[in-house]
Motif scaffolding. Structure first.
Motif, PDB file in Angstrom:
ATOM      1  N   HIS A   6      45.851  51.215  54.573  1.00 45.29           N
ATOM      2  CA  HIS A   6      46.346  52.562  54.818  1.00 45.29           C
ATOM      3  C   HIS A   6      46.828  53.185  53.515  1.00 45.29           C
ATOM      4  O   HIS A   6      47.600  52.581  52.763  1.00 45.29           O
ATOM      5  CB  HIS A   6      47.473  52.515  55.850  1.00 45.29           C
ATOM      6  CG  HIS A   6      46.994  52.087  57.204  1.00 45.29           C
ATOM      7  ND1 HIS A   6      47.845  51.786  58.233  1.00 45.29           N
ATOM      8  CD2 HIS A   6      45.741  51.914  57.707  1.00 45.29           C
ATOM      9  CE1 HIS A   6      47.152  51.442  59.296  1.00 45.29           C
ATOM     10  NE2 HIS A   6      45.859  51.513  59.000  1.00 45.29           N
ATOM     11  N   ALA A   7      46.403  54.385  53.268  1.00 48.45           N
ATOM     12  CA  ALA A   7      46.684  55.039  51.986  1.00 48.45           C
ATOM     13  C   ALA A   7      47.977  55.840  52.001  1.00 48.45           C
ATOM     14  O   ALA A   7      48.488  56.193  50.942  1.00 48.45           O
ATOM     15  CB  ALA A   7      45.518  55.961  51.611  1.00 48.45           C
ATOM     16  N   LEU A   8      48.519  56.153  53.179  1.00 48.51           N
ATOM     17  CA  LEU A   8      49.646  57.077  53.239  1.00 48.51           C
ATOM     18  C   LEU A   8      50.849  56.586  52.457  1.00 48.51           C
ATOM     19  O   LEU A   8      51.476  57.365  51.723  1.00 48.51           O
ATOM     20  CB  LEU A   8      50.036  57.318  54.700  1.00 48.51           C
ATOM     21  CG  LEU A   8      51.203  58.298  54.910  1.00 48.51           C
ATOM     22  CD1 LEU A   8      50.843  59.672  54.360  1.00 48.51           C
ATOM     23  CD2 LEU A   8      51.564  58.398  56.383  1.00 48.51           C
ATOM     24  N   VAL A   9      51.183  55.317  52.595  1.00 49.46           N
ATOM     25  CA  VAL A   9      52.376  54.800  51.919  1.00 49.46           C
ATOM     26  C   VAL A   9      52.245  54.952  50.409  1.00 49.46           C
ATOM     27  O   VAL A   9      53.140  55.469  49.733  1.00 49.46           O
ATOM     28  CB  VAL A   9      52.608  53.320  52.301  1.00 49.46           C
ATOM     29  CG1 VAL A   9      53.803  52.756  51.524  1.00 49.46           C
ATOM     30  CG2 VAL A   9      52.854  53.194  53.794  1.00 49.46           C
ATOM     31  N   ARG A  10      51.118  54.491  49.865  1.00 49.80           N
ATOM     32  CA  ARG A  10      50.918  54.557  48.415  1.00 49.80           C
ATOM     33  C   ARG A  10      50.840  55.991  47.922  1.00 49.80           C
ATOM     34  O   ARG A  10      51.498  56.365  46.940  1.00 49.80           O
ATOM     35  CB  ARG A  10      49.648  53.806  48.029  1.00 49.80           C
ATOM     36  CG  ARG A  10      49.720  52.312  48.292  1.00 49.80           C
ATOM     37  CD  ARG A  10      48.407  51.610  47.988  1.00 49.80           C
ATOM     38  NE  ARG A  10      47.410  51.834  49.035  1.00 49.80           N
ATOM     39  CZ  ARG A  10      46.327  52.560  48.887  1.00 49.80           C
ATOM     40  NH1 ARG A  10      46.103  53.168  47.767  1.00 49.80           N
ATOM     41  NH2 ARG A  10      45.462  52.710  49.864  1.00 49.80           N
ATOM     42  N   HIS A  11      50.075  56.802  48.598  1.00 47.43           N
ATOM     43  CA  HIS A  11      49.880  58.171  48.138  1.00 47.43           C
ATOM     44  C   HIS A  11      51.134  59.015  48.319  1.00 47.43           C
ATOM     45  O   HIS A  11      51.406  59.912  47.516  1.00 47.43           O
ATOM     46  CB  HIS A  11      48.705  58.802  48.886  1.00 47.43           C
ATOM     47  CG  HIS A  11      47.389  58.192  48.521  1.00 47.43           C
ATOM     48  ND1 HIS A  11      46.184  58.665  49.014  1.00 47.43           N
ATOM     49  CD2 HIS A  11      47.065  57.146  47.724  1.00 47.43           C
ATOM     50  CE1 HIS A  11      45.202  57.939  48.520  1.00 47.43           C
ATOM     51  NE2 HIS A  11      45.710  57.007  47.753  1.00 47.43           N
ATOM     52  N   LEU A  12      51.908  58.720  49.365  1.00 45.28           N
ATOM     53  CA  LEU A  12      53.137  59.492  49.581  1.00 45.28           C
ATOM     54  C   LEU A  12      54.154  59.211  48.492  1.00 45.28           C
ATOM     55  O   LEU A  12      54.836  60.136  48.018  1.00 45.28           O
ATOM     56  CB  LEU A  12      53.727  59.160  50.955  1.00 45.28           C
ATOM     57  CG  LEU A  12      54.975  59.946  51.362  1.00 45.28           C
ATOM     58  CD1 LEU A  12      54.730  61.448  51.293  1.00 45.28           C
ATOM     59  CD2 LEU A  12      55.416  59.553  52.763  1.00 45.28           C
ATOM     60  N   ASP A  13      54.253  57.966  48.067  1.00 49.35           N
ATOM     61  CA  ASP A  13      55.162  57.646  46.965  1.00 49.35           C
ATOM     62  C   ASP A  13      54.757  58.405  45.701  1.00 49.35           C
ATOM     63  O   ASP A  13      55.612  58.911  44.959  1.00 49.35           O
ATOM     64  CB  ASP A  13      55.160  56.142  46.693  1.00 49.35           C
ATOM     65  CG  ASP A  13      55.894  55.357  47.765  1.00 49.35           C
ATOM     66  OD1 ASP A  13      56.729  55.967  48.458  1.00 49.35           O
ATOM     67  OD2 ASP A  13      55.624  54.149  47.919  1.00 49.35           O
ATOM     68  N   MET A  14      53.456  58.473  45.466  1.00 50.07           N
ATOM     69  CA  MET A  14      52.970  59.187  44.287  1.00 50.07           C
ATOM     70  C   MET A  14      53.259  60.683  44.391  1.00 50.07           C
ATOM     71  O   MET A  14      53.666  61.322  43.412  1.00 50.07           O
ATOM     72  CB  MET A  14      51.469  58.953  44.125  1.00 50.07           C
ATOM     73  CG  MET A  14      51.080  57.498  43.882  1.00 50.07           C
ATOM     74  SD  MET A  14      49.284  57.228  43.929  1.00 50.07           S
ATOM     75  CE  MET A  14      48.749  58.214  42.542  1.00 50.07           C
ATOM     76  N   ALA A  15      53.066  61.234  45.581  1.00 57.45           N
ATOM     77  CA  ALA A  15      53.270  62.670  45.767  1.00 57.45           C
ATOM     78  C   ALA A  15      54.744  63.043  45.648  1.00 57.45           C
ATOM     79  O   ALA A  15      55.094  64.067  45.042  1.00 57.45           O
ATOM     80  CB  ALA A  15      52.713  63.107  47.124  1.00 57.45           C
ATOM     81  N   VAL A  16      55.607  62.214  46.224  1.00 58.23           N
ATOM     82  CA  VAL A  16      57.047  62.505  46.159  1.00 58.23           C
ATOM     83  C   VAL A  16      57.547  62.406  44.722  1.00 58.23           C
ATOM     84  O   VAL A  16      58.429  63.172  44.299  1.00 58.23           O
ATOM     85  CB  VAL A  16      57.820  61.547  47.081  1.00 58.23           C
ATOM     86  CG1 VAL A  16      59.319  61.638  46.840  1.00 58.23           C
ATOM     87  CG2 VAL A  16      57.521  61.864  48.540  1.00 58.23           C
ATOM     88  N   ALA A  17      56.988  61.470  43.962  1.00 56.48           N
ATOM     89  CA  ALA A  17      57.443  61.272  42.583  1.00 56.48           C
ATOM     90  C   ALA A  17      57.216  62.507  41.713  1.00 56.48           C
ATOM     91  O   ALA A  17      57.956  62.735  40.748  1.00 56.48           O
ATOM     92  CB  ALA A  17      56.740  60.060  41.965  1.00 56.48           C
ATOM     93  N   ILE A  18      56.206  63.321  42.042  1.00 55.61           N
ATOM     94  CA  ILE A  18      55.929  64.506  41.231  1.00 55.61           C
ATOM     95  C   ILE A  18      56.293  65.794  41.954  1.00 55.61           C
ATOM     96  O   ILE A  18      56.043  66.882  41.435  1.00 55.61           O
ATOM     97  CB  ILE A  18      54.439  64.546  40.823  1.00 55.61           C
ATOM     98  CG1 ILE A  18      53.538  64.626  42.063  1.00 55.61           C
ATOM     99  CG2 ILE A  18      54.083  63.345  39.970  1.00 55.61           C
ATOM    100  CD1 ILE A  18      52.058  64.785  41.738  1.00 55.61           C
ATOM    101  N   ASP A  19      56.888  65.665  43.138  1.00 51.67           N
ATOM    102  CA  ASP A  19      57.258  66.853  43.900  1.00 51.67           C
ATOM    103  C   ASP A  19      58.503  67.489  43.299  1.00 51.67           C
ATOM    104  O   ASP A  19      59.535  66.824  43.115  1.00 51.67           O
ATOM    105  CB  ASP A  19      57.511  66.476  45.364  1.00 51.67           C
ATOM    106  CG  ASP A  19      57.909  67.677  46.195  1.00 51.67           C
ATOM    107  OD1 ASP A  19      57.122  68.635  46.277  1.00 51.67           O
ATOM    108  OD2 ASP A  19      59.030  67.664  46.751  1.00 51.67           O
ATOM    109  N   ALA A  20      58.433  68.783  43.010  1.00 47.31           N
ATOM    110  CA  ALA A  20      59.539  69.469  42.338  1.00 47.31           C
ATOM    111  C   ALA A  20      60.796  69.500  43.205  1.00 47.31           C
ATOM    112  O   ALA A  20      61.910  69.250  42.720  1.00 47.31           O
ATOM    113  CB  ALA A  20      59.114  70.895  41.962  1.00 47.31           C
ATOM    114  N   GLN A  21      60.647  69.798  44.481  1.00 50.32           N
ATOM    115  CA  GLN A  21      61.821  69.880  45.351  1.00 50.32           C
ATOM    116  C   GLN A  21      62.474  68.523  45.538  1.00 50.32           C
ATOM    117  O   GLN A  21      63.710  68.431  45.604  1.00 50.32           O
ATOM    118  CB  GLN A  21      61.422  70.469  46.700  1.00 50.32           C
ATOM    119  CG  GLN A  21      60.988  71.926  46.638  1.00 50.32           C
ATOM    120  CD  GLN A  21      60.782  72.521  48.014  1.00 50.32           C
ATOM    121  OE1 GLN A  21      61.508  72.222  48.950  1.00 50.32           O
ATOM    122  NE2 GLN A  21      59.784  73.370  48.156  1.00 50.32           N
TER     123      GLN A  21
END
Length: 433
Positions: free
Chosen positions: A47-62
């Motif tokens: 499942h990609a959600l866990v890995r990709h979500l960590d990556m997305a949150v790390a660069i999320d401005a808010q």
């Protein structure tokens, strides 16, 4: 992967692992992302959600802004650990006489002091800081859920464009195959030139559709990579998660934390009916020179000196004009926070109910789409045999081919809709790993 296996792969956790089933003839059996055929991976991608979500949150401005705000709110604990609610102070005065019967009069005073905690104020402030820290933590969790929603939308947009590209590529391959057969029949005199032109028109239309689909797929993949910081929408996104306690939903925990913070803020206002009193100690040294004017004494030049110490305290008095506005503001904030929580609870329950209904409808539609595609595939194969025997015209063949294309598009869309519906259920239930 087609039919039931494709549906099961998209709804892992609902229907269990993918199971083998006969593939209808004429249906696409491999997905192509970049224009070349992909080989089936020997190892599951997971499942990609866990890995990709960590990556997305790390660069999320808010998310980064909330993390910085968390540090700012936590820093207020330093005030609760201080012996004083404010800064200690030190001051002094210097005075000299410029007229009168005192000569060389000099007065020097030095004072040091600090504000004092009011009874219960320190504990109320610490409770306010703690509730503020918890509120920021819950906001971070809620933002993570929001980012997960963005990720899910971008993922299924990319999957939809990939399936459309697959259908378009299959259309081109079939058009070329029929076109070659049509050209051969025209050369042998078995078909009219109009049939060859019809085949050429179909091929051009298929190639146009493929070019557009490939462009849309590339755009969707670029958008997903921008959201995650480079990850691509390949593999399986997630499986459906069982329903948990509604009170653990981030969309409810955040407004509930805001309500708790508003309540502690009201307690702090009530514990601070006046400005903080302050106490200080001071020392004063003064001296001057003067002449004695007693007639019984000779005129003499005398020096007087005095050194004193003391305590000075300042206690503000409570007034309605100071306290009433603060209490009213705290009560209004608490009322607003409670209303936001009640609204969020209604919205969350409605979203969960709607998401589950949407998933059931998507599963039903996917099953019907699979059946329709099987019928369309069989119908097209029969039409090709009839055309080869001269029983139907090329126009009739392409009309049946169009029905098959419509069925392929509907099946592709339905299968993606099931996966998107699974993600919507997880999103509605507040799942953000």
């Amino acid at each position: 992967m087609t039919g039931a296996p494709l549906l099961a792969a998209l709804i892992l956790g609902l229907a269990g692992p993918a199971f083998a089933a006969p593939q209808p003839r004429g249906e696409v059996t491999a997905r192509n992302i970049d224009g070349a055929s992909q080989k089936k991976s020997k190892k599951p991608l997971g499942h990609a959600l866990v890995r990709h979500l960590d990556m997305a949150v790390a660069i999320d401005a808010q998310s980064r802004a909330l993390a910085a705000q968390f540090g700012a709110v936590s820093a207020r604990y330093a005030t609760t650990r201080s012996i004083s609610p404010g800064s200690p102070y030190i001051g002094g005065t210097q005075r000299n006489a410029v007229a009168g019967n005192l000569r060389n009069y000099n007065e020097t005073e030095i004072e040091a002091g600090l504000p004092l905690w009011l009874p219960g104020q320190r504990d109320a402030l610490e409770a306010t800081v703690s509730s503020g820290v918890i509120e920021i933590e819950e906001k971070i969790g809620l933002r993570r859920l929001d980012v997960a929603g963005l990720l899910r939308d971008a993922w299924w947009t990319a999957q939809r464009t990939a399936r459309e590209t697959t259908v378009a590529r299959n259309r081109v391959a079939t058009a070329r195959e029929i076109g070659s057969d049509m050209t051969r029949r025209v050369e042998l005199g078995e078909a009219a030139q109009a049939d060859a032109l019809l085949a050429k028109n179909e091929l051009l239309a298929a190639e146009t559709e493929l070019a557009q689909a490939e462009g849309a797929e590339k755009v969707a993949r670029v958008n997903y990579a921008a959201l995650t910081g480079g990850a691509t929408p390949d593999g399986a996104l997630e499986s459906i998660k069982p329903a948990g306690d509604i009170e653990d939903h981030p969309a409810l925990r955040a407004p509930l934390a805001a309500l708790r913070r508003a309540e502690t803020q009201l307690q702090l206002v009530e514990a601070t009916p006046i400005d903080n009193p302050d106490v200080g100690v001071f020392g004063r040294q003064e001296h001057n020179r003067q002449y004695s004017t007693d007639p019984s004494q000779s005129v003499t030049d005398q020096r007087t000196d005095a050194t004193t110490v003391g305590v000075r305290i300042r206690i503000p008095l409570p007034t309605e004009g100071r306290q009433a506005p603060r209490q009213a503001e705290a009560l209004a904030e608490m009322t607003r926070a409670r209303a936001e929580y009640e609204k969020a609870e209604r919205v969350v329950l409605a979203d969960i109910k709607a998401a589950r209904a949407n998933l059931a409808a998507a599963q039903k539609a996917a099953g019907l789409a699979n059946k329709r595609l099987s019928v369309a595939n069989e119908q097209f194969e029969l039409s090709r045999k009839s055309f080869a025997l001269g029983e139907i015209s090329a126009f009739d063949l392409y009309r049946v081919r169009q029905l098959q294309l419509d069925a392929q598009r509907a099946q592709a869309s339905a299968s993606v809709n099931v996966g998107a519906a699974v993600s919507r259920v997880n999103q509605a239930q507040g799942y953000a790993p």
